[in-house]
Design a protein around this motif. Structure first.
Motif, PDB file in Angstrom:
ATOM      1  N   ASP A  70       0.802  -1.219   0.000  1.00 55.46           N
ATOM      2  CA  ASP A  70       0.000   0.000   0.000  1.00 55.46           C
ATOM      3  C   ASP A  70       0.838   1.274   0.000  1.00 55.46           C
ATOM      4  OD1 ASP A  70      -2.523  -1.227  -0.057  1.00 55.46           O
ATOM      5  OD2 ASP A  70      -2.408  -1.602   2.095  1.00 55.46           O
ATOM      6  N   ARG A  71       1.994   1.222   0.604  1.00 58.50           N
ATOM      7  CA  ARG A  71       2.787   2.446   0.703  1.00 58.50           C
ATOM      8  C   ARG A  71       4.263   2.098   0.800  1.00 58.50           C
ATOM      9  NH1 ARG A  71       4.941   6.037   4.495  1.00 58.50           N
ATOM     10  NH2 ARG A  71       4.563   8.208   3.984  1.00 58.50           N
ATOM     11  N   ILE A  72       5.076   2.840   0.078  1.00 61.77           N
ATOM     12  CA  ILE A  72       6.527   2.716   0.165  1.00 61.77           C
ATOM     13  C   ILE A  72       7.081   4.109   0.404  1.00 61.77           C
ATOM     14  CG2 ILE A  72       8.646   2.166  -1.069  1.00 61.77           C
ATOM     15  CD1 ILE A  72       7.063   0.085  -2.635  1.00 61.77           C
ATOM     16  N   ASP A  73       7.871   4.237   1.437  1.00 62.97           N
ATOM     17  CA  ASP A  73       8.478   5.527   1.763  1.00 62.97           C
ATOM     18  C   ASP A  73       9.712   5.719   0.891  1.00 62.97           C
ATOM     19  OD1 ASP A  73       9.632   7.791   2.835  1.00 62.97           O
ATOM     20  OD2 ASP A  73       9.540   7.090   4.906  1.00 62.97           O
TER      21      ASP A  73
ATOM     22  N   ARG B 241      15.841   7.495  -6.809  1.00 60.82           N
ATOM     23  CA  ARG B 241      15.597   7.160  -5.398  1.00 60.82           C
ATOM     24  C   ARG B 241      14.271   6.441  -5.220  1.00 60.82           C
ATOM     25  NH1 ARG B 241      17.796  12.309  -4.294  1.00 60.82           N
ATOM     26  NH2 ARG B 241      15.780  13.115  -3.676  1.00 60.82           N
ATOM     27  N   ILE B 242      13.259   6.882  -5.949  1.00 59.89           N
ATOM     28  CA  ILE B 242      11.943   6.242  -5.852  1.00 59.89           C
ATOM     29  C   ILE B 242      12.013   4.817  -6.413  1.00 59.89           C
ATOM     30  CG2 ILE B 242       9.568   6.284  -6.709  1.00 59.89           C
ATOM     31  CD1 ILE B 242       9.796   9.381  -6.549  1.00 59.89           C
ATOM     32  N   GLY B 243      12.675   4.634  -7.544  1.00 64.55           N
ATOM     33  CA  GLY B 243      12.845   3.295  -8.116  1.00 64.55           C
ATOM     34  C   GLY B 243      13.580   2.372  -7.165  1.00 64.55           C
ATOM     35  N   GLU B 244      14.595   2.895  -6.502  1.00 59.84           N
ATOM     36  CA  GLU B 244      15.343   2.119  -5.505  1.00 59.84           C
ATOM     37  C   GLU B 244      14.415   1.702  -4.354  1.00 59.84           C
ATOM     38  OE1 GLU B 244      19.236   2.618  -2.607  1.00 59.84           O
ATOM     39  OE2 GLU B 244      18.581   4.291  -3.823  1.00 59.84           O
ATOM     40  N   ALA B 245      13.592   2.635  -3.876  1.00 58.21           N
ATOM     41  CA  ALA B 245      12.666   2.331  -2.780  1.00 58.21           C
ATOM     42  C   ALA B 245      11.635   1.297  -3.206  1.00 58.21           C
ATOM     43  CB  ALA B 245      11.970   3.614  -2.307  1.00 58.21           C
ATOM     44  N   ILE B 246      11.127   1.418  -4.431  1.00 56.42           N
ATOM     45  CA  ILE B 246      10.131   0.460  -4.914  1.00 56.42           C
ATOM     46  C   ILE B 246      10.740  -0.931  -5.029  1.00 56.42           C
ATOM     47  CG2 ILE B 246       8.708  -0.223  -6.895  1.00 56.42           C
ATOM     48  CD1 ILE B 246       8.255   2.820  -7.386  1.00 56.42           C
ATOM     49  N   SER B 247      11.922  -1.034  -5.613  1.00 59.07           N
ATOM     50  CA  SER B 247      12.518  -2.360  -5.789  1.00 59.07           C
ATOM     51  C   SER B 247      12.857  -2.998  -4.452  1.00 59.07           C
ATOM     52  CB  SER B 247      13.754  -2.297  -6.686  1.00 59.07           C
ATOM     53  OG  SER B 247      14.786  -1.550  -6.080  1.00 59.07           O
ATOM     54  N   GLY B 248      13.238  -2.212  -3.493  1.00 62.14           N
ATOM     55  CA  GLY B 248      13.493  -2.748  -2.154  1.00 62.14           C
ATOM     56  C   GLY B 248      12.203  -3.028  -1.406  1.00 62.14           C
TER      57      GLY B 248
ATOM     58  N   SER C  73       9.468  -4.089  -2.602  1.00 60.50           N
ATOM     59  CA  SER C  73       8.716  -5.205  -3.178  1.00 60.50           C
ATOM     60  C   SER C  73       9.098  -6.529  -2.527  1.00 60.50           C
ATOM     61  CB  SER C  73       9.012  -5.306  -4.688  1.00 60.50           C
ATOM     62  OG  SER C  73       8.588  -4.135  -5.333  1.00 60.50           O
ATOM     63  N   ARG C  74      10.124  -6.516  -1.733  1.00 58.36           N
ATOM     64  CA  ARG C  74      10.577  -7.754  -1.067  1.00 58.36           C
ATOM     65  C   ARG C  74       9.915  -7.841   0.302  1.00 58.36           C
ATOM     66  NH1 ARG C  74      14.739  -9.358  -4.154  1.00 58.36           N
ATOM     67  NH2 ARG C  74      15.608  -7.768  -5.468  1.00 58.36           N
TER      68      ARG C  74
END
Length: 82
Positions: free
Chosen positions: A52-55, A71-78, A80-81
Motif C-alpha cells: 500500500d505504501r513505500i516511503d 531514489r523512488i525506483g530504488e525504494a520500490i525495488s526494495g 517489493s521484497r
C-alpha cells in the motif's frame, strides 16, 4: 530462468514537485526499476503481494527529476521484497 514481473503503480504522490519534472521523473523510475530488477538474482525473494505504501525518503526542493526518480525506483525495488 526468466521471470515475468508485473508492477502496477496506481498513484504516485509527490507534494511540491515541479510538474515540469514529471516526464524525467517517470523515465528515471522506469530506468532504475529495469536496472535493479534485471540484475542476476534480483527477482529472488520477490513476492506477489499488494504494497500500500513505500516511503521513498525525503526529497529536497530543487532535486532534478532524474535523481528523485532513481531514489523512488530504488525504494520500490526494495519495498517489493516481503
Amino acid at each position: 530462468m526468466n521471470r515475468r514481473i508485473h508492477l502496477h503503480i496506481d498513484r504516485l504522490s509527490l507534494q511540491g514537485l515541479d510538474p515540469g519534472n514529471r516526464d524525467r521523473l517517470v523515465a528515471a523510475i522506469e530506468r532504475e526499476l529495469v536496472s535493479r530488477l534485471s540484475a542476476p538474482g534480483a527477482t529472488e525473494g520477490l513476492t506477489s503481494a499488494r504494497v500500500d505504501r513505500i516511503d521513498g525518503g525525503r526529497i529536497t526542493q530543487g532535486d532534478p527529476g532524474s535523481a528523485i526518480g532513481a531514489r523512488i525506483g530504488e525504494a520500490i525495488s526494495g519495498g517489493s521484497r516481503r
